[in-house]
Design a protein around this motif. Structure first.
Motif, PDB file in Angstrom:
ATOM      1  N   THR A   2       0.847  -1.193   0.000  1.00 50.20           N
ATOM      2  CA  THR A   2       0.000   0.000   0.000  1.00 50.20           C
ATOM      3  C   THR A   2       0.879   1.238   0.000  1.00 50.20           C
ATOM      4  O   THR A   2       2.053   1.186   0.354  1.00 50.20           O
ATOM      5  CB  THR A   2      -0.897   0.034   1.254  1.00 50.20           C
ATOM      6  N   GLY A   3       0.290   2.315  -0.366  1.00 48.37           N
ATOM      7  CA  GLY A   3       0.991   3.592  -0.294  1.00 48.37           C
ATOM      8  C   GLY A   3       2.128   3.721  -1.283  1.00 48.37           C
ATOM      9  O   GLY A   3       3.144   4.329  -0.973  1.00 48.37           O
ATOM     10  N   VAL A   4       1.948   3.145  -2.464  1.00 52.20           N
ATOM     11  CA  VAL A   4       2.970   3.322  -3.481  1.00 52.20           C
ATOM     12  C   VAL A   4       2.872   4.758  -3.982  1.00 52.20           C
ATOM     13  O   VAL A   4       1.840   5.187  -4.482  1.00 52.20           O
ATOM     14  CB  VAL A   4       2.770   2.328  -4.641  1.00 52.20           C
ATOM     15  N   SER A   5       3.945   5.496  -3.814  1.00 49.50           N
ATOM     16  CA  SER A   5       3.835   6.939  -4.015  1.00 49.50           C
ATOM     17  C   SER A   5       3.997   7.375  -5.464  1.00 49.50           C
ATOM     18  O   SER A   5       3.157   8.065  -6.010  1.00 49.50           O
ATOM     19  CB  SER A   5       4.856   7.647  -3.140  1.00 49.50           C
ATOM     20  N   THR A   6       5.064   6.955  -6.060  1.00 51.07           N
ATOM     21  CA  THR A   6       5.326   7.432  -7.410  1.00 51.07           C
ATOM     22  C   THR A   6       4.968   6.330  -8.390  1.00 51.07           C
ATOM     23  O   THR A   6       5.494   5.229  -8.282  1.00 51.07           O
ATOM     24  CB  THR A   6       6.820   7.750  -7.575  1.00 51.07           C
ATOM     25  N   GLU A  67       7.847   3.017  -3.268  1.00 50.95           N
ATOM     26  CA  GLU A  67       7.310   3.275  -1.938  1.00 50.95           C
ATOM     27  C   GLU A  67       8.473   3.542  -0.993  1.00 50.95           C
ATOM     28  O   GLU A  67       9.346   2.684  -0.819  1.00 50.95           O
ATOM     29  CB  GLU A  67       6.500   2.087  -1.429  1.00 50.95           C
ATOM     30  N   ARG A  68       8.468   4.712  -0.397  1.00 54.03           N
ATOM     31  CA  ARG A  68       9.542   5.059   0.531  1.00 54.03           C
ATOM     32  C   ARG A  68       9.043   4.930   1.954  1.00 54.03           C
ATOM     33  O   ARG A  68       8.006   5.462   2.306  1.00 54.03           O
ATOM     34  CB  ARG A  68      10.009   6.498   0.283  1.00 54.03           C
ATOM     35  N   THR A  69       9.765   4.161   2.761  1.00 57.92           N
ATOM     36  CA  THR A  69       9.459   4.089   4.188  1.00 57.92           C
ATOM     37  C   THR A  69      10.682   4.605   4.930  1.00 57.92           C
ATOM     38  O   THR A  69      11.657   5.034   4.312  1.00 57.92           O
ATOM     39  CB  THR A  69       9.151   2.644   4.622  1.00 57.92           C
ATOM     40  N   THR A  73      13.460   1.833   0.492  1.00 55.31           N
ATOM     41  CA  THR A  73      12.598   2.189  -0.622  1.00 55.31           C
ATOM     42  C   THR A  73      12.330   0.909  -1.399  1.00 55.31           C
ATOM     43  O   THR A  73      13.233   0.106  -1.617  1.00 55.31           O
ATOM     44  CB  THR A  73      13.258   3.222  -1.544  1.00 55.31           C
TER      45      THR A  73
END
Lengths: 140, 119
Positions: A2-6, A67-69, A73
């Protein structure tokens, strides 16, 4: 994931699109600081799966996501088609099996190259393959 | 998008690449090279892959087939200059192509074909 940003979306409709997907995958892998070996693994897996999407799925779409946490990444590649689906997944993942006259390393090979591999397929409804690669340490 | 160039050095063809090779480019190269080997009676083919950032299963299979076709045309094929990261990716993919002859670079490949280098 979840939360794949780009996310970048690329069509796979003709052979030259395989090259475009490779280039996009390489750019993403470079952008998160993967080593040259890891970049090459990403691009090789992307090439195999893009070709599968075209040859077996009759074309589809690839998405490249990051996705960066806090610590890592993750580079995610998704290949989706609305083709005939894979009737026998175990067989399709077996090296040497191919329904298109290839060496039959596409799916199994991509699974070995990636950190995670998910295959979702329904006969008559298409196939989605999701692979991820994770940076080894935090990237700012 | 890409170029594969074929250069003749005495009785050996040297193939080099620049940029991205599409599947079609690879197949075209295979046919062009077979025609030229057959037409000239060249005894060797050196495929310098140092310009390639990627060798996937399609290209590896095409190179392997090219070597087999050239063998039937009485030419020996040596793949030279593979980048280490490309070799890593190929091995993890599951392709090692044990019957494809390789050498470190063009020089070594040439001496292999001359019979002066190690076998």
């Amino acid at each position: 994931m979840t939360g794949v940003s780009t996310v970048q979306e690329l069509p796979i409709q003709e052979e030259v699109d395989i090259v475009h997907v490779r280039q996009a995958a390489r750019e993403a892998a470079v952008s998160v600081g993967f080593s040259l070996v890891d970049q090459t693994k990403v691009v090789t897996a992307a090439s195999e799966l893009a070709r599968n999407t075209l040859q077996h799925g009759g074309g589809g779409v690839a998405t490249v996501g990051l996705e960066r946490t806090a610590n890592h990444t993750t580079l995610q590649l998704v290949f989706r088609d609305d083709g005939p689906g894979i009737p026998d997944v175990e067989q399709a993942l077996t090296d040497g099996y191919s329904s298109a006259g290839g060496l039959g390393l596409g799916l199994g090979g991509a699974r070995r190259l990636a950190d995670t591999f998910e295959l979702d397929t329904k006969p008559g409804e298409g196939t989605t393959v999701t692979i991820t690669f994770r940076t080894r340490s935090a990237v700012r | 998008m890409t170029s594969a160039s074929i250069i003749k050095l005495s009785d050996v063809f040297l193939v080099t690449f620049q940029g991205e090779l599409s599947d079609r480019d690879a197949l075209t190269l295979r046919e062009d090279l077979a025609k030229r080997v057959s037409g000239t009676g060249a005894c060797g083919v050196l495929i310098d892959v140092s310009g390639l950032e990627l060798v996937d299963s399609f290209l590896a299979r095409t190179l392997h087939e090219l070597a087999e076709v050239c063998a039937l045309l009485a030419a020996r094929t040596v793949v030279v200059g593979m980048r280490p990261e490309v070799a890593f990716a190929l091995v993890e993919l599951g392709l090692t192509l044990p019957d494809l002859e390789t050498a470190l670079n063009v020089d070594e490949g040439l001496s292999l074909l001359d019979g002066t280098g190690p076998r």
